[in-house]
Design a protein around this motif. Structure first.
Motif, PDB file in Angstrom:
ATOM      1  N   SER A   1       0.845  -1.188   0.000  1.00 22.03           N
ATOM      2  CA  SER A   1       0.000   0.000   0.000  1.00 22.03           C
ATOM      3  C   SER A   1       0.884   1.242   0.000  1.00 22.03           C
ATOM      4  O   SER A   1       2.105   1.141   0.150  1.00 22.03           O
ATOM      5  N   GLY A   2       0.255   2.394  -0.179  1.00 22.42           N
ATOM      6  CA  GLY A   2       1.049   3.618  -0.251  1.00 22.42           C
ATOM      7  C   GLY A   2       0.223   4.863   0.038  1.00 22.42           C
ATOM      8  O   GLY A   2      -1.009   4.822   0.031  1.00 22.42           O
ATOM      9  N   ILE A   3       0.948   5.930   0.329  1.00 25.07           N
ATOM     10  CA  ILE A   3       0.309   7.231   0.578  1.00 25.07           C
ATOM     11  C   ILE A   3       1.090   8.284  -0.214  1.00 25.07           C
ATOM     12  O   ILE A   3       2.320   8.223  -0.309  1.00 25.07           O
ATOM     13  N   GLN A   4       0.364   9.243  -0.747  1.00 22.14           N
ATOM     14  CA  GLN A   4       1.019  10.333  -1.484  1.00 22.14           C
ATOM     15  C   GLN A   4       1.611  11.357  -0.515  1.00 22.14           C
ATOM     16  O   GLN A   4       0.920  11.796   0.405  1.00 22.14           O
TER      17      GLN A   4
ATOM     18  N   GLY B   1      -8.103  10.521   8.696  1.00 20.03           N
ATOM     19  CA  GLY B   1      -8.712   9.597   7.724  1.00 20.03           C
ATOM     20  C   GLY B   1      -7.662   8.652   7.162  1.00 20.03           C
ATOM     21  O   GLY B   1      -7.889   7.447   7.053  1.00 20.03           O
ATOM     22  N   ASN B   2      -6.479   9.175   6.825  1.00 19.03           N
ATOM     23  CA  ASN B   2      -5.393   8.319   6.344  1.00 19.03           C
ATOM     24  C   ASN B   2      -4.977   7.342   7.446  1.00 19.03           C
ATOM     25  O   ASN B   2      -4.594   6.205   7.172  1.00 19.03           O
TER      26      ASN B   2
ATOM     27  N   GLY C   1      -8.175   4.893   7.937  1.00 19.10           N
ATOM     28  CA  GLY C   1      -8.514   4.210   6.685  1.00 19.10           C
ATOM     29  C   GLY C   1      -7.373   3.327   6.193  1.00 19.10           C
ATOM     30  O   GLY C   1      -7.601   2.349   5.493  1.00 19.10           O
TER      31      GLY C   1
ATOM     32  N   VAL D   1       4.380   7.295  -2.337  1.00 18.60           N
ATOM     33  CA  VAL D   1       4.172   7.337  -3.788  1.00 18.60           C
ATOM     34  C   VAL D   1       4.396   8.757  -4.321  1.00 18.60           C
ATOM     35  O   VAL D   1       3.477   9.473  -4.685  1.00 18.60           O
TER      36      VAL D   1
ATOM     37  N   GLN E   1      -0.630   3.166 -10.378  1.00 18.28           N
ATOM     38  CA  GLN E   1      -1.048   2.520  -9.117  1.00 18.28           C
ATOM     39  C   GLN E   1      -1.139   0.999  -9.305  1.00 18.28           C
ATOM     40  O   GLN E   1      -0.738   0.235  -8.422  1.00 18.28           O
TER      41      GLN E   1
ATOM     42  N   VAL F   1      -6.554  -0.350   1.949  1.00 19.24           N
ATOM     43  CA  VAL F   1      -6.810   1.044   1.553  1.00 19.24           C
ATOM     44  C   VAL F   1      -8.159   1.505   2.109  1.00 19.24           C
ATOM     45  O   VAL F   1      -8.945   0.690   2.596  1.00 19.24           O
TER      46      VAL F   1
ATOM     47  N   HIS G   1     -10.021   2.255  -8.147  1.00 15.17           N
ATOM     48  CA  HIS G   1      -8.655   2.035  -8.645  1.00 15.17           C
ATOM     49  C   HIS G   1      -8.237   0.570  -8.470  1.00 15.17           C
ATOM     50  O   HIS G   1      -7.537   0.012  -9.318  1.00 15.17           O
TER      51      HIS G   1
ATOM     52  N   GLY H   1     -14.153   3.682   9.551  1.00 18.28           N
ATOM     53  CA  GLY H   1     -13.054   4.596   9.250  1.00 18.28           C
ATOM     54  C   GLY H   1     -12.564   4.506   7.811  1.00 18.28           C
ATOM     55  O   GLY H   1     -11.529   5.066   7.468  1.00 18.28           O
ATOM     56  N   ALA H   2     -13.307   3.824   6.944  1.00 25.31           N
ATOM     57  CA  ALA H   2     -12.852   3.658   5.559  1.00 25.31           C
ATOM     58  C   ALA H   2     -13.103   4.912   4.725  1.00 25.31           C
ATOM     59  O   ALA H   2     -12.542   5.069   3.648  1.00 25.31           O
ATOM     60  N   ARG H   3     -13.995   5.756   5.225  1.00 25.31           N
ATOM     61  CA  ARG H   3     -14.295   6.981   4.487  1.00 25.31           C
ATOM     62  C   ARG H   3     -14.656   8.069   5.495  1.00 25.31           C
ATOM     63  O   ARG H   3     -15.835   8.314   5.786  1.00 25.31           O
ATOM     64  N   VAL H   4     -13.638   8.703   6.061  1.00 31.34           N
ATOM     65  CA  VAL H   4     -13.868   9.768   7.027  1.00 31.34           C
ATOM     66  C   VAL H   4     -14.181  11.034   6.232  1.00 31.34           C
ATOM     67  O   VAL H   4     -13.499  11.364   5.259  1.00 31.34           O
TER      68      VAL H   4
ATOM     69  N   MET I   1     -12.803  13.727   3.768  1.00 34.42           N
ATOM     70  CA  MET I   1     -11.688  14.449   4.386  1.00 34.42           C
ATOM     71  C   MET I   1     -10.484  14.319   3.453  1.00 34.42           C
ATOM     72  O   MET I   1     -10.147  13.217   3.026  1.00 34.42           O
TER      73      MET I   1
HETATM   74  P1  TYM Z   1      -3.931   8.874  -0.590  1.00 29.19           P
HETATM   75  O1  TYM Z   1      -2.535   9.344  -0.420  1.00 29.19           O
HETATM   76  O2  TYM Z   1      -4.966   9.827  -1.028  1.00 29.19           O
HETATM   77  O3  TYM Z   1      -4.460   8.230   0.760  1.00 29.19           O
HETATM   78  C1  TYM Z   1      -3.713   7.272   1.474  1.00 29.19           C
HETATM   79  C2  TYM Z   1      -4.617   6.231   2.093  1.00 29.19           C
HETATM   80  O4  TYM Z   1      -5.572   6.865   2.965  1.00 29.19           O
HETATM   81  C3  TYM Z   1      -6.891   6.497   2.563  1.00 29.19           C
HETATM   82  N1  TYM Z   1      -7.761   7.668   2.751  1.00 29.19           N
HETATM   83  C4  TYM Z   1      -8.817   7.704   3.563  1.00 29.19           C
HETATM   84  N2  TYM Z   1      -9.365   6.777   4.359  1.00 29.19           N
HETATM   85  C5  TYM Z   1     -10.464   7.140   5.072  1.00 29.19           C
HETATM   86  N3  TYM Z   1     -11.024   8.373   5.013  1.00 29.19           N
HETATM   87  C6  TYM Z   1     -10.503   9.330   4.216  1.00 29.19           C
HETATM   88  N4  TYM Z   1     -11.060  10.537   4.173  1.00 29.19           N
HETATM   89  C7  TYM Z   1      -9.354   9.017   3.451  1.00 29.19           C
HETATM   90  N5  TYM Z   1      -8.589   9.724   2.578  1.00 29.19           N
HETATM   91  C8  TYM Z   1      -7.627   8.884   2.166  1.00 29.19           C
HETATM   92  C9  TYM Z   1      -6.790   6.126   1.103  1.00 29.19           C
HETATM   93  O5  TYM Z   1      -7.833   5.260   0.715  1.00 29.19           O
HETATM   94  C10 TYM Z   1      -5.443   5.461   1.057  1.00 29.19           C
HETATM   95  O6  TYM Z   1      -5.525   4.114   1.467  1.00 29.19           O
HETATM   96  N6  TYM Z   1      -3.807   6.453  -4.914  1.00 29.19           N
HETATM   97  C11 TYM Z   1      -3.504   6.316  -3.516  1.00 29.19           C
HETATM   98  C12 TYM Z   1      -2.060   6.021  -3.215  1.00 29.19           C
HETATM   99  C13 TYM Z   1      -1.492   4.822  -3.920  1.00 29.19           C
HETATM  100  C14 TYM Z   1      -1.737   3.461  -3.589  1.00 29.19           C
HETATM  101  C15 TYM Z   1      -0.965   2.708  -4.504  1.00 29.19           C
HETATM  102  C16 TYM Z   1      -2.522   2.829  -2.637  1.00 29.19           C
HETATM  103  C17 TYM Z   1      -0.642   4.818  -4.963  1.00 29.19           C
HETATM  104  N7  TYM Z   1      -0.323   3.560  -5.318  1.00 29.19           N
HETATM  105  C18 TYM Z   1      -0.988   1.319  -4.486  1.00 29.19           C
HETATM  106  C19 TYM Z   1      -2.523   1.438  -2.604  1.00 29.19           C
HETATM  107  C20 TYM Z   1      -1.768   0.699  -3.526  1.00 29.19           C
HETATM  108  C21 TYM Z   1      -3.839   7.647  -2.849  1.00 29.19           C
HETATM  109  O7  TYM Z   1      -3.892   8.683  -3.451  1.00 29.19           O
HETATM  110  O8  TYM Z   1      -3.952   7.586  -1.519  1.00 29.19           O
END
Ligand code: TYM
Length: 330
Positions: free
Chosen positions: A9-12, A20-21, A24, A43, A134, A148, A155, A185-188, A198
């Motif tokens: 998995s990854g975070i930007q 949320g991150n 989630g 990422v 991704q 995620v 995606h 907590g999957a979509r805060v 968020m």
């Molecule tokens: P990113 O950087 O936007 O978010 C990172 C992770 O946090 C989760 N997330 C949330 N969960 C709950 N509530 C929210 N409001 C919230 N906002 C974000 C996202 O679902 C994510 O798990 N495209 C991805 C990054 C990525 C990735 C990958 C993930 C790139 N390559 C390969 C998994 C596998 C992204 O922009 O996450």
């Protein structure tokens, strides 16, 4: 010896990582790290699909690394690294571009959302191709599971489609990965606009609780969070603001939403907000404190990321080579 399945998995590294991150994604990565072989990526190639200030980006990359470690990811159990340091990500993205379709990329809701204001005309080609990179991230390691948040579901579906299509056209090459989305907590949602997710890149700091926010800011932001009309503390579709606070409470405390509802029966929104703020502070404070300590030693963070990149490069080799061979490039 039984080999463990892989997790990726990854975070930007853009904007401010928020609660949320944490609920989630991060918290769940930490909880499952013993059972899998783990690849957790920063990422940075995804982050540059929208303009970034290079100085800020450099700092954000270290910040994400510090937060990964401070959340409890153990570098003995997890390969922690930067995407741009493993060239296989970009290379496999190009190979997968040959099977990804313009139509399916045009239908990605994140692309549509991100271009809804400025229009697709001026969006970067990278932003359009974002989901293919991704897919490459995960397929490169033949990862089985991708923990995620809910916003990544589409995606992940595309990633599975690309893996299956490649396997069908060129022969069995990639593991078809599965999304792992937590029950709470999957979509805060935003604190000040509960109809919006968020978001790290929000220009309104009051819309999110950042992982690095100090306790007083957290108290203030939660106190000011939007509420719904009525007084009942219950999760329901016509109470999006309270539902969001209850979901966050549940994700941070591990208690069930119905248990929390029962606890607040006959009490007001003010009580809920006050106690939620303390639950969030208690959960985030150790992460914040440790992350700030780690950020005091950037050279050590860089060293850790370099060693992660070496391990990731090695792990990425077999899938990349087999994709090249299948395509007739080797
Ligand atoms: P990113 O950087 O936007 O978010 C990172 C992770 O946090 C989760 N997330 C949330 N969960 C709950 N509530 C929210 N409001 C919230 N906002 C974000 C996202 O679902 C994510 O798990 N495209 C991805 C990054 C990525 C990735 C990958 C993930 C790139 N390559 C390969 C998994 C596998 C992204 O922009 O996450």
């Amino acid at each position: 010896m039984e080999t463990k399945q892989r997790v990726f998995s990854g975070i930007q590294p853009s904007g401010n990582l928020h609660v949320g991150n944490y609920v989630g994604a991060l918290k769940n990565w930490v909880a499952m790290q013993d059972d899998y072989e783990n690849y957790f990526c920063i990422v940075d190639l995804h982050a540059i699909t929208v303009p970034q200030d290079p100085k800020v980006l450099r700092q954000k990359i270290r910040e994400v690394a510090a937060i990964y470690l401070a959340s409890g990811l153990d570098p003995e159990k997890c390969v922690i690294f930067r995407q741009s340091k493993v060239s296989g990500h970009a290379e496999l993205c190009w190979l997968l571009n040959s099977v990804a379709r313009f139509g399916e990329l045009s239908r990605m809701t994140q692309f549509k959302d991100k271009t809804s204001k400025g229009g697709a005309e001026s969006a970067s080609a990278g932003l359009f191709d974002y989901p293919v990179l991704q897919a490459a991230d995960v397929l490169l390691y033949n990862a089985h599971l991708v923990p995620v948040g809910e916003d990544q579901r589409q995606h992940l579906e595309l990633m599975r489609t690309l893996a299956r299509r490649f396997n069908h056209l060129y022969g069995e090459t990639f593991v078809v990965p599965e999304a792992l989305i937590p029950p709470t907590g999957a979509r805060v949602m935003s604190l000040d606009a509960p109809e919006e997710k968020m978001s790290k890149s929000s220009p309104r700091p009051g819309s999110y609780v950042a992982i690095l926010d100090d306790p007083d800011s957290i108290r203030k932001k939660i106190r000011r969070a939007k509420t719904d009309s009525g007084t009942e503390i219950e999760a329901s579709p016509d109470k999006p603001a309270i539902t969001n606070l209850l979901d966050l409470y549940s994700a941070m405390s591990g208690e069930t939403v119905s248990g929390i509802e029962a606890h607040y029966e006959g009490r007001g929104y003010g009580d809920l907000k006050k106690e939620l703020a303390e639950v969030v502070i208690e959960g985030l404070a150790p992460v914040r404190e440790r992350a700030l300590e780690l950020l005091d030693d950037p050279a050590e963070l860089d060293r850790l990321l370099d060693s992660g990149a070496r391990r990731a490069r090695e792990a990425a080799q077999p899938a990349l080579e087999s994709a090249r061979t299948r395509l007739g490039l080797d």
